[in-house]
Design an enzyme around this catalytic site. Structure first.
Site, mmCIF file in Angstrom:
data_model
loop_
_atom_site.group_PDB
_atom_site.id
_atom_site.type_symbol
_atom_site.label_atom_id
_atom_site.label_comp_id
_atom_site.label_asym_id
_atom_site.label_seq_id
_atom_site.Cartn_x
_atom_site.Cartn_y
_atom_site.Cartn_z
ATOM 1 C CE1 TYR A 171 -9.168 -10.511 4.016
ATOM 2 C CE2 TYR A 171 -8.837 -8.191 4.477
ATOM 3 C CZ TYR A 171 -8.427 -9.499 4.598
ATOM 4 O OH TYR A 171 -7.274 -9.794 5.294
ATOM 5 C CE LYS A 218 -17.070 8.014 17.403
ATOM 6 N NZ LYS A 218 -15.886 8.583 18.106
ATOM 7 N N PRO A 255 -19.137 4.205 13.519
ATOM 8 C CG PRO A 255 -18.001 6.180 14.040
ATOM 9 C CD PRO A 255 -18.598 4.962 14.667
ATOM 10 C CG ASP A 256 -15.129 -0.175 10.790
ATOM 11 O OD1 ASP A 256 -14.267 0.203 9.984
ATOM 12 O OD2 ASP A 256 -15.527 -1.360 10.860
ATOM 13 C CE LYS A 306 -13.384 10.354 14.537
ATOM 14 N NZ LYS A 306 -12.163 9.578 14.862
ATOM 15 C CB SER A 360 -8.241 -1.659 5.528
ATOM 16 O OG SER A 360 -7.563 -0.871 4.573
ATOM 17 C CD GLN A 361 -11.900 3.401 10.681
ATOM 18 O OE1 GLN A 361 -11.856 4.413 11.345
ATOM 19 N NE2 GLN A 361 -12.720 2.416 10.981
ATOM 20 N N PRO A 364 0.822 -1.213 0.000
ATOM 21 C CG PRO A 364 -0.524 -1.477 1.843
ATOM 22 C CD PRO A 364 0.789 -1.895 1.290
ATOM 23 C CB SER A 405 -7.939 -6.526 7.917
ATOM 24 O OG SER A 405 -6.986 -7.253 8.639
ATOM 25 C CB THR A 445 -5.250 -9.773 9.851
ATOM 26 O OG1 THR A 445 -4.926 -10.613 8.739
ATOM 27 C CG2 THR A 445 -4.294 -8.602 9.916
ATOM 28 C CG HIS A 482 0.874 -5.627 3.758
ATOM 29 N ND1 HIS A 482 0.786 -5.791 5.122
ATOM 30 C CD2 HIS A 482 -0.356 -5.220 3.366
ATOM 31 C CE1 HIS A 482 -0.447 -5.522 5.516
ATOM 32 N NE2 HIS A 482 -1.155 -5.168 4.478
#
Length: 654
Positions: A479, A450, A456-457, A446, A581-582, A150, A481, A492, A367
């Site tokens: 997907y 909330k 939020p996720d 977010k 992913s976040q 990434p 993680s 993970t 990674h």
């Protein structure tokens, strides 16, 4: 939480009274294999070459952590949960068939493989860690460029002069050295999830680390005690010490003088040896072996591989109006091609700092040794320090006899010239094929989510599900993680975001017959379902790693691969068309990567208080996907979800 800085990759998932925390990283593609890395040590240059699962950076100053042993779940628990996750992806007849295949697997081959895995699990602290490294990374043969590595952005910069550019780069190098000192001193705080400590070992695995190309299966080498970095400028490589003779970090001004020396020394573009590292692992392995036939190249490569990290001082590339954030992340992911900066890289290094005079700054990270947490935390740390102190970096050593040394490769022979030609052609194809759209959604963030009593996720995950459903008229395997850091050397587990509840929510949002109340109810149920799976995944109770372990037992024991692994439910649910992913930070920064599958999207997001960044990738060669259109539909999905929540009857909120 490490409150001396913002939270870069720990994200919070609101779950009623409790607040969950999980780490983000991109899901790695894998080819299942039966081999694992062997531990060994190289005597040259003090280089340590270890199995990463067993590697520890602990010094005398570091506290010994209390971490859990990684378990083997009961087979029935995993298979029951697996069936729930595949149902929304299958027709009624396919699901009925999947029930039969799964039951057969549970009663026959699965039972045998479970016994083998339980036996392995008794003897190993973490049966998954080294197998995951091998299958997900070391045996993966596509390029790390785009497919695996990434990019992590810094906030956009504006350099008013070449000296501004040099000074900024020097301060970031100093900041990374300072962060390493914190890691070495054992001062990264130990965070708990509930009563369990989270493993900090990955912080010690990123400095001085390099992937080594090998036939069939790569290696990872560690040199955590290195004192130098490698600066790459116009494809030329320089070895630059960042510590003085007393092991004190050199000041930013001393580092800046070395960078200035390098830039003045090189006026012509050099041979792009670095572009070889962007190619497929098999191509790069053959070129690497050819390089090592020359003693001069062996010395050069050793200097690069043993560096703490590399610093790519790129050639300035013009950006189109309104396109700079897209160019920013693309430059980090692949360097924008052979005619731009793809040769100004060494893609095997875990940390590559990339600084472009046009203001584009960030990391490219390999990674395999670690997830995104250490990389994103470094960005946050350095940016915060530089914002707080305009003289940041001047507290270091002023030793003046430090001078960068050029790393000289041997003469270019016809064979290497051919490999460079192939690498240029292949990376240019990747550059052309990768589409990236960075969405900055500014209508809410977010804080609003909330206030509506949603996590939020999970909210963003459901928005991604809705956008995919709107575009493709079907649910997509998705997907996300979750970290396994409560376990020693944990990596993970997969959060399977597509569920029966998410599908019901998507159908309601696209139906004229569904009321606002019904849509709100189904949205909340979909979010709750995602949060429930997240809790399980954080405890190591997802399905994907257990099923991987069972398959690896078959491979390691030379047993046939069961029919279960080619069943419709397994194959469809593993074809992650939305890979997410976040990576959270307070700053205008984000992470990005390529899609997981040919007809899918990569979506990495940073939900801030009042806005949401989403870096969306897709392949241009796919007629099924379009990152630009997905960004438009995702924006509409966010807004439609907001309308539902704002119009939600009071009673449905209770």
């Amino acid at each position: 939480m490490h409150y001396y800085q913002s939270a870069p990759v720990e994200r919070r998932v609101d779950t009623g009274d409790a607040e969950m925390r999980l780490l983000s990283n991109r899901g790695a593609l894998w080819n299942l294999t039966k081999s694992s890395l062997k531990s060994n040590q190289s005597a040259s240059n003090g280089l340590v070459k270890l199995l990463p699962a067993s590697y520890s950076s602990e010094s005398a100053a570091e506290p010994r952590q209390n971490l859990l042993k990684f378990h083997v779940l009961p087979l029935k628990e995993t298979l029951d949960r697996f069936l729930c996750t595949v149902q929304p992806l299958l027709s009624a007849s396919e699901y009925k068939n999947q029930l039969e295949i799964t039951e057969k697997f549970k009663q026959n081959e699965g039972k045998q493989l479970q016994m083998l895995l339980e036996s392995v699990g008794k003897d190993e602290t973490n049966w998954l860690a080294h197998r995951w490294l091998t299958t997900a990374y070391m045996k993966y043969r596509d390029p790390v460029t785009v497919y695996s590595s990434p990019g992590m952005t810094f906030p956009l910069q504006k350099f008013n002069s070449p000296q501004d550019y040099i000074d900024y780069t020097a301060k970031v190098i100093f900041g990374l050295g300072e962060f390493k000192n914190i890691v070495d001193a054992g001062k990264i705080p130990i965070v708990k999830m509930g009563k369990n400590e989270l493993d900090n070992s990955q912080f010690g695995k990123v400095f001085g680390t390099c992937r080594i190309p090998r036939p069939v299966q790569d290696d990872v080498e560690y040199n955590p005690n290195s004192k130098h970095v490698v600066v790459i400028y116009k494809n030329h490589f320089y070895k630059m010490r960042i510590y003085d003779k007393q092991d004190q970090l050199l000041s930013a001004s001393v580092l800046a003088k070395q960078l200035d020396f390098i830039m003045k020394a090189e006026t012509e573009t050099g041979i792009p040896f670095g572009i070889l590292t962007t190619d497929s692992r098999d191509n790069w392995t053959e070129a690497y072996e050819q390089l090592l036939k020359t003693p001069e190249n062996c010395v050069a490569i050793d200097a690069i591989q043993t560096s703490l990290f590399t610093v790519s001082m790129d050639e300035c590339t013009p950006s189109k109006p309104g396109d700079q954030v897209n160019q920013l992340i693309l430059g980090l992911i692949h360097g924008e091609g052979s005619r731009a900066n793809s040769g100004n890289r060494w893609m095997d290094k875990t940390i590559q700092l990339v600084v472009n005079p046009n203001g584009n700054v960030g990391f490219t990270y390999e990674h395999s040794p670690a997830e995104g947490q250490p990389i994103a935390m470094m960005m946050d740390y350095v940016v915060k320090k530089m914002l707080e102190d305009k003289d940041y970096g001047e507290c270091g050593s002023k030793e003046t006899d430090c001078k960068a040394e050029k790393i000289n490769f041997g003469p270019l022979d016809a064979c290497l010239d051919q490999w460079i030609f192939y690498a240029k052609r292949n990376v240019d194809k990747l550059v052309h094929d990768l589409q990236m759209k960075v969405l900055k959604f500014e209508c809410f963030g977010k804080d609003y989510i909330k206030k509506k009593r949603l996590g939020p996720d999970s909210f963003v995950q459901m928005a991604l599900q809705l956008a995919f459903y709107k575009m493709h008229k079907e649910p997509g395997a998705q997907y996300e993680s979750a970290h396994l850091r409560i376990f020693e050397n944990g990596r993970t587990e997969t959060i399977r975001s597509c569920s029966n509840e998410s599908l019901a929510f998507c159908k309601a949002m696209t139906s004229d017959k569904a009321s606002v109340e019904e849509r709100a109810k189904l949205m909340r149920e979909a979010v709750a379902s995602h949060q429930a799976y997240t809790r399980l995944a954080l405890q190591g109770r997802g399905v994907d790693r257990h099923l991987l372990g069972l398959k690896l037992m078959a491979l390691e024991n030379k047993l046939p691969i069961p029919e279960f692994y080619s069943s419709p439910g397994f194959t469809k649910s593993m074809n992650f068309r939305v890979s997410t992913s976040q990576v959270a930070t307070l700053y205008e920064a984000f992470m990005g990567y390529g899609p997981y599958v040919d007809d899918g999207y990569g979506c990495c997001y940073n939900p801030r208080d009042s806005d949401i960044f989403v870096a969306i990738s897709a392949w241009r060669h796919s007629n099924a996907t379009d990152a630009e259109k997905f960004a438009e539909v995702l924006t509409k999905s966010f807004l439609e979800m907001q309308i539902v929540l704002d119009k939600e009857p009071v009673k449905s909120k209770l």
